[in-house]
Design a protein around this motif. Structure first.
Motif, PDB file in Angstrom:
ATOM      1  N   PRO A 199       1.126  -1.595   0.091  1.00 48.17           N
ATOM      2  CA  PRO A 199       0.069   0.392  -0.811  1.00 48.17           C
ATOM      3  C   PRO A 199       0.598   1.444  -0.013  1.00 48.17           C
ATOM      4  O   PRO A 199       0.608   2.206  -0.655  1.00 48.17           O
ATOM      5  N   SER A 200       1.674   1.616   0.584  1.00 47.43           N
ATOM      6  CA  SER A 200       3.192   2.021   1.212  1.00 47.43           C
ATOM      7  C   SER A 200       3.309   2.924  -0.215  1.00 47.43           C
ATOM      8  O   SER A 200       2.778   4.037  -1.037  1.00 47.43           O
ATOM      9  N   PHE A 201       3.533   1.999  -0.588  1.00 50.07           N
ATOM     10  CA  PHE A 201       4.532   2.378  -2.269  1.00 50.07           C
ATOM     11  C   PHE A 201       3.151   3.098  -3.750  1.00 50.07           C
ATOM     12  O   PHE A 201       3.673   3.663  -4.372  1.00 50.07           O
ATOM     13  N   VAL A 202       1.980   1.824  -3.623  1.00 48.92           N
ATOM     14  CA  VAL A 202       1.408   2.793  -4.330  1.00 48.92           C
ATOM     15  C   VAL A 202       0.244   3.625  -3.344  1.00 48.92           C
ATOM     16  O   VAL A 202       0.301   4.713  -5.167  1.00 48.92           O
ATOM     17  N   HIS A 203       0.738   4.060  -2.664  1.00 41.14           N
ATOM     18  CA  HIS A 203      -0.503   5.642  -1.550  1.00 41.14           C
ATOM     19  C   HIS A 203       1.020   6.329  -2.915  1.00 41.14           C
ATOM     20  O   HIS A 203       0.396   7.505  -3.475  1.00 41.14           O
ATOM     21  N   GLN A 204       2.258   6.221  -3.657  1.00 40.30           N
ATOM     22  CA  GLN A 204       3.084   7.148  -3.173  1.00 40.30           C
ATOM     23  C   GLN A 204       2.946   7.268  -4.839  1.00 40.30           C
ATOM     24  O   GLN A 204       2.584   8.670  -5.203  1.00 40.30           O
ATOM     25  N   ALA A 205       2.440   6.226  -5.853  1.00 39.09           N
ATOM     26  CA  ALA A 205       2.526   6.088  -6.885  1.00 39.09           C
ATOM     27  C   ALA A 205       1.035   6.959  -7.483  1.00 39.09           C
ATOM     28  O   ALA A 205       0.878   7.404  -8.153  1.00 39.09           O
ATOM     29  N   LEU A 206       0.366   6.573  -6.297  1.00 40.50           N
ATOM     30  CA  LEU A 206      -1.203   7.565  -7.104  1.00 40.50           C
ATOM     31  C   LEU A 206      -1.443   8.519  -7.284  1.00 40.50           C
ATOM     32  O   LEU A 206      -1.473   9.607  -7.633  1.00 40.50           O
ATOM     33  N   GLN A 207      -0.158   9.605  -5.901  1.00 48.34           N
ATOM     34  CA  GLN A 207       0.351  10.748  -6.243  1.00 48.34           C
ATOM     35  C   GLN A 207       0.509  11.447  -6.745  1.00 48.34           C
ATOM     36  O   GLN A 207       0.411  12.515  -7.718  1.00 48.34           O
ATOM     37  N   ALA A 208       1.573  10.838  -7.203  1.00 47.26           N
ATOM     38  CA  ALA A 208       2.054  11.055  -8.286  1.00 47.26           C
ATOM     39  C   ALA A 208       1.302  10.970  -9.866  1.00 47.26           C
ATOM     40  O   ALA A 208       1.879  11.819 -10.640  1.00 47.26           O
ATOM     41  N   TYR A 209       1.118  10.387 -10.121  1.00 47.29           N
ATOM     42  CA  TYR A 209      -0.333  10.028 -11.117  1.00 47.29           C
ATOM     43  C   TYR A 209      -0.855  10.908 -11.185  1.00 47.29           C
ATOM     44  O   TYR A 209      -1.850  11.513 -12.520  1.00 47.29           O
ATOM     45  N   GLY A 210      -1.459  11.532  -9.915  1.00 47.74           N
ATOM     46  CA  GLY A 210      -2.066  12.546  -9.586  1.00 47.74           C
ATOM     47  C   GLY A 210      -3.501  11.965  -9.180  1.00 47.74           C
ATOM     48  O   GLY A 210      -4.756  12.979  -8.920  1.00 47.74           O
ATOM     49  N   GLY A 211      -3.839  10.846  -8.046  1.00 45.91           N
ATOM     50  CA  GLY A 211      -4.646  10.866  -7.376  1.00 45.91           C
ATOM     51  C   GLY A 211      -5.517  10.033  -8.048  1.00 45.91           C
ATOM     52  O   GLY A 211      -6.594  10.250  -9.145  1.00 45.91           O
ATOM     53  N   LEU A 212      -5.731   8.839  -8.114  1.00 51.20           N
ATOM     54  CA  LEU A 212      -6.706   8.068  -7.449  1.00 51.20           C
ATOM     55  C   LEU A 212      -7.393   6.996  -6.289  1.00 51.20           C
ATOM     56  O   LEU A 212      -7.703   5.999  -6.291  1.00 51.20           O
ATOM     57  N   ASP A 213      -6.657   8.047  -5.518  1.00 50.44           N
ATOM     58  CA  ASP A 213      -7.468   7.622  -4.068  1.00 50.44           C
ATOM     59  C   ASP A 213      -8.714   6.710  -4.177  1.00 50.44           C
ATOM     60  O   ASP A 213      -9.313   5.829  -3.326  1.00 50.44           O
ATOM     61  N   HIS A 214      -9.652   7.610  -5.428  1.00 50.89           N
ATOM     62  CA  HIS A 214     -11.451   6.476  -5.011  1.00 50.89           C
ATOM     63  C   HIS A 214     -11.036   5.293  -5.566  1.00 50.89           C
ATOM     64  O   HIS A 214     -12.580   5.159  -5.281  1.00 50.89           O
ATOM     65  N   SER A 215      -9.865   5.087  -6.209  1.00 52.88           N
ATOM     66  CA  SER A 215      -9.756   3.447  -6.777  1.00 52.88           C
ATOM     67  C   SER A 215      -9.008   2.400  -5.990  1.00 52.88           C
ATOM     68  O   SER A 215      -9.083   1.600  -6.703  1.00 52.88           O
ATOM     69  N   LEU A 216      -9.010   2.244  -4.570  1.00 51.70           N
ATOM     70  CA  LEU A 216      -8.269   2.121  -3.937  1.00 51.70           C
ATOM     71  C   LEU A 216      -9.335   0.424  -3.690  1.00 51.70           C
ATOM     72  O   LEU A 216      -8.454  -0.593  -4.422  1.00 51.70           O
ATOM     73  N   PRO A 217     -10.556   0.790  -3.569  1.00 54.04           N
ATOM     74  CA  PRO A 217     -10.907  -1.048  -3.855  1.00 54.04           C
ATOM     75  C   PRO A 217     -11.043  -1.777  -4.726  1.00 54.04           C
ATOM     76  O   PRO A 217     -10.606  -2.796  -4.939  1.00 54.04           O
ATOM     77  N   ARG A 218     -11.129  -1.112  -5.958  1.00 53.90           N
ATOM     78  CA  ARG A 218     -10.921  -1.562  -7.394  1.00 53.90           C
ATOM     79  C   ARG A 218      -9.503  -2.072  -7.347  1.00 53.90           C
ATOM     80  O   ARG A 218      -9.227  -3.241  -8.391  1.00 53.90           O
ATOM     81  N   ILE A 219      -8.546  -1.361  -7.037  1.00 54.64           N
ATOM     82  CA  ILE A 219      -6.734  -1.460  -7.050  1.00 54.64           C
ATOM     83  C   ILE A 219      -6.907  -2.685  -6.355  1.00 54.64           C
ATOM     84  O   ILE A 219      -5.972  -3.933  -6.799  1.00 54.64           O
ATOM     85  N   GLU A 220      -7.062  -2.846  -5.004  1.00 57.58           N
ATOM     86  CA  GLU A 220      -7.030  -4.114  -4.137  1.00 57.58           C
ATOM     87  C   GLU A 220      -8.237  -5.243  -5.074  1.00 57.58           C
ATOM     88  O   GLU A 220      -7.294  -6.562  -5.260  1.00 57.58           O
ATOM     89  N   TYR A 221      -8.895  -4.735  -5.103  1.00 53.68           N
ATOM     90  CA  TYR A 221      -9.788  -6.052  -5.662  1.00 53.68           C
ATOM     91  C   TYR A 221      -8.653  -6.986  -7.151  1.00 53.68           C
ATOM     92  O   TYR A 221      -8.377  -8.167  -6.791  1.00 53.68           O
ATOM     93  N   HIS A 222      -8.120  -6.261  -7.961  1.00 61.27           N
ATOM     94  CA  HIS A 222      -7.644  -6.748  -9.105  1.00 61.27           C
ATOM     95  C   HIS A 222      -6.096  -7.917  -8.440  1.00 61.27           C
ATOM     96  O   HIS A 222      -5.641  -7.998  -8.493  1.00 61.27           O
TER      97      HIS A 222
END
Length: 139
Positions: free
Chosen positions: A82-105
């Motif tokens: 999760p820590s790596f992905v949170h940093q990557a999401l911030q660099a991407y411009g934020g997809l935090d709303h997609s975390l349930p989708r990310i975790e499922y996949h």
């Protein structure tokens, strides 16, 4: 390039895993994404180049598609947590709303890797998948 708008429930077809893991996945299937962007579509640790501290490149774009960006972040989540992905999401411009989708996949990808490792005698895949499964599927 045709958009890949597959329903995430399709990932459960033929997916192998423990009954508890498969039940959790069935209970957490996200709706299909309404966002389609160019993605690598197999963006895991094995496709990242690094100088030891910084990602310097991404290899093997043969599976690239127009699809849900959560698919790329899912394998990163599976491999780095999760820590790596949170940093990557911030660099991407934020997809935090997609975390349930990310975790499922990520969970689906870990079970796929475990089955692949066991059926093809590739212990490195099975071992890596077991490590990911241990924290992706909390007891």
């Amino acid at each position: 390039m045709e958009p890949d708008d597959a329903d995430p429930a399709e990932w459960l077809v033929d997916l192998e895993g423990s009954p508890a893991h498969l039940r959790l996945l069935a209970e957490t299937v996200p709706p299909p994404s309404t966002r389609q962007v160019l993605i690598h579509n197999d963006l895991g640790a094995e496709h990242l180049l690094s100088d030891g501290t910084t990602v310097t490149g991404i290899i093997d774009w043969s599976d690239a598609a127009l699809a849900d960006p959560a698919l790329d972040f899912a394998r990163l989540y599976r491999d780095f947590g999760p820590s790596f992905v949170h940093q990557a999401l911030q660099a991407y411009g934020g997809l935090d709303h997609s975390l349930p989708r990310i975790e499922y996949h990520a969970r689906c990808a870990a079970l796929e890797d475990l089955a692949f490792g066991l059926t093809t005698d590739r212990p490195e895949y099975a071992d890596s998948a077991r490590r990911s499964i241990a924290w992706l599927f909390p007891q």
